[in-house]
Write a protein that holds these residues in place. Sequence first.
Motif, PDB file in Angstrom:
ATOM      1  N   ALA A 160      40.823  38.901  48.061  1.00  0.00           N
ATOM      2  CA  ALA A 160      41.180  39.087  49.471  1.00  0.00           C
ATOM      3  C   ALA A 160      40.426  38.091  50.340  1.00  0.00           C
ATOM      4  O   ALA A 160      39.445  37.469  49.918  1.00  0.00           O
ATOM      5  CB  ALA A 160      40.870  40.515  49.922  1.00  0.00           C
ATOM      6  N   ILE A 177      34.898  46.156  45.361  1.00  0.00           N
ATOM      7  CA  ILE A 177      35.203  44.890  46.026  1.00  0.00           C
ATOM      8  C   ILE A 177      34.043  44.558  46.945  1.00  0.00           C
ATOM      9  O   ILE A 177      33.772  45.269  47.917  1.00  0.00           O
ATOM     10  CB  ILE A 177      36.530  44.962  46.802  1.00  0.00           C
ATOM     11  N   SER A 207      35.760  39.464  47.904  1.00  0.00           N
ATOM     12  CA  SER A 207      36.550  39.051  49.060  1.00  0.00           C
ATOM     13  C   SER A 207      35.678  38.096  49.854  1.00  0.00           C
ATOM     14  O   SER A 207      34.464  38.292  49.943  1.00  0.00           O
ATOM     15  CB  SER A 207      36.934  40.265  49.913  1.00  0.00           C
ATOM     16  N   VAL A 209      32.525  42.450  49.706  1.00  0.00           N
ATOM     17  CA  VAL A 209      33.157  41.742  50.820  1.00  0.00           C
ATOM     18  C   VAL A 209      32.158  40.817  51.498  1.00  0.00           C
ATOM     19  O   VAL A 209      31.138  41.264  52.031  1.00  0.00           O
ATOM     20  CB  VAL A 209      33.733  42.751  51.832  1.00  0.00           C
ATOM     21  N   PHE A 245      45.326  44.794  46.048  1.00  0.00           N
ATOM     22  CA  PHE A 245      44.430  43.721  45.623  1.00  0.00           C
ATOM     23  C   PHE A 245      44.780  43.140  44.252  1.00  0.00           C
ATOM     24  O   PHE A 245      44.064  42.276  43.752  1.00  0.00           O
ATOM     25  CB  PHE A 245      42.985  44.229  45.622  1.00  0.00           C
ATOM     26  N   SER A 289      29.687  35.158  51.158  1.00  0.00           N
ATOM     27  CA  SER A 289      30.904  34.884  50.395  1.00  0.00           C
ATOM     28  C   SER A 289      30.576  34.171  49.089  1.00  0.00           C
ATOM     29  O   SER A 289      31.153  34.470  48.038  1.00  0.00           O
ATOM     30  CB  SER A 289      31.870  34.050  51.236  1.00  0.00           C
ATOM     31  N   VAL A 311      38.573  36.562  43.061  1.00  0.00           N
ATOM     32  CA  VAL A 311      38.656  36.673  44.522  1.00  0.00           C
ATOM     33  C   VAL A 311      39.999  37.317  44.845  1.00  0.00           C
ATOM     34  O   VAL A 311      41.050  36.777  44.513  1.00  0.00           O
ATOM     35  CB  VAL A 311      38.531  35.308  45.213  1.00  0.00           C
ATOM     36  N   HIS A 352      35.340  48.290  49.773  1.00  0.00           N
ATOM     37  CA  HIS A 352      34.586  47.512  50.770  1.00  0.00           C
ATOM     38  C   HIS A 352      33.114  47.889  50.721  1.00  0.00           C
ATOM     39  O   HIS A 352      32.719  48.982  51.148  1.00  0.00           O
ATOM     40  CB  HIS A 352      35.134  47.784  52.176  1.00  0.00           C
TER      41      HIS A 352
END
Length: 327
Positions: free
Chosen positions: A89, A34, A59, A36, A252, A43, A87, A6
Motif C-alpha cells: 500500500a 502491515i 506500506s 505503515v 492488500f 518507510s 509493499v 496499521h
Amino acid sequence: MIIDTHCHLDFKDFDNDRDSVIDRAREKGVVRIINVGSSIEGSRHAVELAKKYDMVHASIGIHPHEAGSVTDKIIEEIKNLAHQDKVVAIGEVGLDYYRNLSSKDSQQIVFKKFIDIAYQLKLPLIIHSREADSDMLRILKDEKDKQLTGVVHCFSGSREFLKECLDIGFYISFTCNLTFKKAEALRGVAKVAPMERVLLETDAPYLSPEGLRGKRNEPAHLTYLVDEWVKLSGLSKEDIERITTHNANELFKLNLKEQNSKIAYEIRDSLYLNITNECTNNCSFCIRAQTAFLKGHNLKLDREPTAEEILNAIGDPNRYREIVFCG
C-alpha cells in the motif's frame, strides 16, 4: 486469524523487544501485520522489517504533518521503495488540519502526488484524515476516474463522512479507541459501518485499548478490538475475525489462504445453505454477481454437493431461527 492493518513497528518504542512483540501477536492469532511508514526513514525501515519477518508487510508514505518537507527526491525514493517485495500500500498519507504542522496547500499537493503513485502502481491508499473531511472527499472525488482503492484509517468522522467514503469504494478502519469509555459517539458511527468494509488496526504504539491506556499499544491487543466489534455488531468472534481477515486479504492482496467453501454457514441465528454453483436465476440482490464471498464465507463450491451432504451440513435445524436456501 486476524490482521493488524496499521501499526508502526519501525518506531523506537519497539527497538528493545520487537521480536517479542511479534511473537505475542502470533500467539494471539495475528497472522499478518502491515507496518505503515509515516516518514521516509520509517518507510525504509518498514521495507526492511517486511524482509526480516514473514508475517510483516510494508506500506510506504509520508504523514501529512511532514508534507512541508517532502521534496521531489523523496517522492522518487517512495516510488522506488514501492517496487520492493511485500509493499502492499501507499500510506500513511492524507490531510491533517488538527495541528496544521504543514500548510493545507502543501498537504494537498503532496497527497495528490501519492495518489498518482498509488494509481500508477495499482496499490491501495492508507489514508489519514483529521478535521479535513471536506477537502479529503473533494480530492478523492476529483480523482474518481483513477478508480482508487484504500482505507480511511483510525476513522473519527461523522456518519455522513462514513457514507461518502463507502460510496467511493473505500474501506473503514477503527482503532482500539473504539473501546474507550467515552467513545459512545464513535461507537454510534461504527455500528452503521457494514462489516464487509471494515478492517482492524491497532495504530500501535498509539491508542491502547481501555484497561491498558497509558501503556504502549501493540498488535497482540487487536483482540480487545475484536471483542468490542462482537458487542457492537451482534456477530460472533469467529465472524468478526473471518470477515475482517477476508477484507484485508482482498484489499492488500496478501495471498493469505482462507477457508474452503461451505455448503452451510451461519450468520447470527440463521443458517444459509449454499447448495449449487449452477443456479440459473439472475436475482438483482444476489451477492454472487459481485463476489464469491459473503461475510468472509467462501461460496464457490469445489463441486456440486449430494443431498446427503447437504442434510449432514444442516445438522439439527431446530437450532436456527430460519434456514435460507441460496444458490
